[in-house]
Scaffold this motif. Structure first.
Motif, mmCIF file in Angstrom:
data_model
loop_
_atom_site.group_PDB
_atom_site.id
_atom_site.type_symbol
_atom_site.label_atom_id
_atom_site.label_comp_id
_atom_site.label_asym_id
_atom_site.label_seq_id
_atom_site.Cartn_x
_atom_site.Cartn_y
_atom_site.Cartn_z
ATOM 1 N N TRP A 72 42.926 -11.073 26.463
ATOM 2 C CA TRP A 72 41.725 -11.819 27.330
ATOM 3 C C TRP A 72 41.189 -10.956 28.394
ATOM 4 O O TRP A 72 40.147 -10.887 28.656
ATOM 5 C CB TRP A 72 42.357 -13.258 27.816
ATOM 6 C CG TRP A 72 42.428 -14.171 26.904
ATOM 7 C CD1 TRP A 72 42.180 -14.169 25.513
ATOM 8 C CD2 TRP A 72 43.062 -15.630 27.245
ATOM 9 N NE1 TRP A 72 42.470 -15.439 25.145
ATOM 10 C CE2 TRP A 72 42.932 -16.339 26.061
ATOM 11 C CE3 TRP A 72 43.493 -16.356 28.524
ATOM 12 C CZ2 TRP A 72 43.491 -17.739 26.064
ATOM 13 C CZ3 TRP A 72 44.008 -17.461 28.512
ATOM 14 C CH2 TRP A 72 44.001 -18.298 27.142
ATOM 15 N N ARG A 73 42.129 -10.144 28.973
ATOM 16 C CA ARG A 73 41.821 -9.337 30.287
ATOM 17 C C ARG A 73 42.727 -7.911 30.136
ATOM 18 O O ARG A 73 43.767 -7.882 29.524
ATOM 19 C CB ARG A 73 41.993 -10.206 31.428
ATOM 20 C CG ARG A 73 43.451 -10.590 31.360
ATOM 21 C CD ARG A 73 44.385 -9.961 32.303
ATOM 22 N NE ARG A 73 45.653 -10.180 32.724
ATOM 23 C CZ ARG A 73 46.652 -9.449 31.860
ATOM 24 N NH1 ARG A 73 46.490 -8.515 31.331
ATOM 25 N NH2 ARG A 73 47.878 -10.069 32.235
ATOM 26 N N GLY A 74 41.925 -7.020 30.962
ATOM 27 C CA GLY A 74 42.379 -5.754 31.169
ATOM 28 C C GLY A 74 42.836 -5.952 32.841
ATOM 29 O O GLY A 74 42.177 -6.549 33.642
ATOM 30 N N ALA A 149 42.671 0.664 30.621
ATOM 31 C CA ALA A 149 42.162 -0.500 30.902
ATOM 32 C C ALA A 149 40.780 -0.724 30.395
ATOM 33 O O ALA A 149 40.469 -1.703 29.733
ATOM 34 C CB ALA A 149 42.049 -0.657 32.491
ATOM 35 N N LEU A 150 39.805 0.162 30.212
ATOM 36 C CA LEU A 150 38.521 0.011 29.593
ATOM 37 C C LEU A 150 38.886 -0.066 27.949
ATOM 38 O O LEU A 150 38.152 -0.764 27.382
ATOM 39 C CB LEU A 150 37.982 1.411 29.913
ATOM 40 C CG LEU A 150 37.239 1.461 31.397
ATOM 41 C CD1 LEU A 150 36.445 2.786 31.517
ATOM 42 C CD2 LEU A 150 36.485 0.362 31.874
ATOM 43 N N LEU A 151 39.736 0.682 27.298
ATOM 44 C CA LEU A 151 39.866 0.671 25.811
ATOM 45 C C LEU A 151 40.570 -1.035 25.922
ATOM 46 O O LEU A 151 40.258 -1.505 24.783
ATOM 47 C CB LEU A 151 41.141 1.426 25.586
ATOM 48 C CG LEU A 151 40.675 2.686 25.391
ATOM 49 C CD1 LEU A 151 41.974 3.990 25.216
ATOM 50 C CD2 LEU A 151 39.784 3.058 24.359
ATOM 51 N N LEU A 163 37.591 -10.065 30.434
ATOM 52 C CA LEU A 163 37.478 -9.902 31.776
ATOM 53 C C LEU A 163 38.419 -8.619 32.000
ATOM 54 O O LEU A 163 39.147 -8.297 31.432
ATOM 55 C CB LEU A 163 38.577 -10.936 32.401
ATOM 56 C CG LEU A 163 38.752 -10.997 34.165
ATOM 57 C CD1 LEU A 163 37.590 -11.051 34.740
ATOM 58 C CD2 LEU A 163 39.768 -12.172 34.163
ATOM 59 N N LEU A 164 38.019 -7.917 33.037
ATOM 60 C CA LEU A 164 38.490 -6.798 33.668
ATOM 61 C C LEU A 164 38.983 -6.905 35.161
ATOM 62 O O LEU A 164 37.847 -6.957 36.175
ATOM 63 C CB LEU A 164 37.767 -5.368 33.251
ATOM 64 C CG LEU A 164 38.288 -4.072 33.694
ATOM 65 C CD1 LEU A 164 39.512 -3.947 33.038
ATOM 66 C CD2 LEU A 164 37.296 -2.717 33.307
ATOM 67 N N ILE A 196 33.877 -8.412 35.684
ATOM 68 C CA ILE A 196 34.556 -7.436 36.522
ATOM 69 C C ILE A 196 34.902 -8.056 37.763
ATOM 70 O O ILE A 196 34.168 -8.522 38.669
ATOM 71 C CB ILE A 196 33.985 -6.090 36.807
ATOM 72 C CG1 ILE A 196 33.226 -5.504 35.392
ATOM 73 C CG2 ILE A 196 34.879 -5.064 37.348
ATOM 74 C CD1 ILE A 196 34.188 -5.180 34.381
ATOM 75 N N VAL A 197 36.099 -8.091 38.151
ATOM 76 C CA VAL A 197 36.806 -8.411 39.599
ATOM 77 C C VAL A 197 37.591 -7.115 40.145
ATOM 78 O O VAL A 197 38.421 -6.930 39.420
ATOM 79 C CB VAL A 197 37.247 -9.745 39.506
ATOM 80 C CG1 VAL A 197 37.866 -10.029 41.001
ATOM 81 C CG2 VAL A 197 36.642 -10.842 38.685
#
Length: 261
Positions: A72-74, A149-151, A163-164, A196-197
């Motif tokens: 779901w998220r990085g 993280a982007l991958l 979500l990142l 993005i947070v």
């Protein structure tokens, strides 16, 4: 898409609520110890709040497995290094191993390699792929971590990601490298709709790049809204305990220490 309702983890963070929509860039700002990293940790699902709840696409984080959370998220944490030494490409392979197997099986190996090479090129780490991570400088390692993280949230590799979370992603980077980082963050939001947070210490970057800002102090939410609503001279000066002001320049407003007579 991402909703946190009255989440708290005293004394590090007191109750606050947050909503983040697809493609939105949210900056968390405030002095050291204000609760930014704690909020990111709670949003990642790796730590549970004492009160309140967090949901991604209406699915609560509580009780989810780490593999599901990774889909779901990085999450880029601060100053994290693996427990053992490996090459950069091996580190990025570990990221791919956390992605949905079905998605990876449907994708040709060349497509996976293309995605890795694209991100590595964008972050200027292509020439580092065969280097050991313990031989990298602080800035090089930061860019490798961000590449991972982007991958993890790249739609072509992981269609479930939305979500990142980034904890001070520009730490240790020079001015040119910081510009690349912020461009990539903006691209992930605008092109792929990734929310993005991120915790951020550069107030001028927040002024330019954030869609929404949360100003925190001593674990409490002081203000939230668009950058122009939150980054006011009075609020920043009070929270950071130093006189700050916005100054108009030919390139737009800049936040700087206020001159004292």
């Amino acid at each position: 898409m991402v909703h946190a309702q009255d989440v708290s983890l005293p004394p590090r963070l007191f109750p606050l609520s947050l909503s983040v929509e697809a493609g939105q860039v949210v900056h968390l700002i405030g002095p050291n110890g204000s609760g930014k990293s704690t909020l990111l940790q709670l949003l990642s699902g790796l730590e549970m709040p004492e009160t309140g709840h967090i949901a991604i696409n209406s699915q609560r984080l509580g009780g989810q497995t780490r593999q599901t959370l990774a889909q779901w998220r990085g999450y880029l944490m601060q100053h994290q290094r693996p427990a053992f030494v490996m090459a950069v490409f091996e580190y990025l392979s570990l990221v791919l191993d956390s992605l949905p197997r079905q998605s990876l099986q449907q994708m040709a190996g060349s497509a996976r390699d293309e995605a890795v090479n694209h991100i590595a090129s964008r972050l200027a780490v292509s020439d580092k792929l065969h280097r050991r991570i313990d031989s990298l400088s602080g800035g090089e390692w930061q860019r490798v971590r961000l590449a991972g993280a982007l991958l993890q949230v790249l739609p072509s590799l992981n269609p479930h990601a939305c979500l990142l979370l980034l904890d001070e992603p520009a730490t240790g980077l020079d001015v040119a490298q910081q510009e690349i980082i912020y461009q990539e963050i903006s691209m992930m939001a605008a092109t792929y709709g990734i929310a993005i947070v991120m915790a951020n210490h550069d107030l001028n970057r927040t002024l330019v790049h954030a869609d929404k800002v949360l100003l925190l102090n001593q674990g409490r939410l002081v203000a939230t809204g668009r950058p122009g609503q939150v980054l006011t001279d009075r609020q920043l000066s009070e929270v950071f305990a130093t006189p700050l002001e916005q100054v108009s320049t030919v390139n737009g407003p800049v936040i700087m220490r206020a001159r004292t007579s």
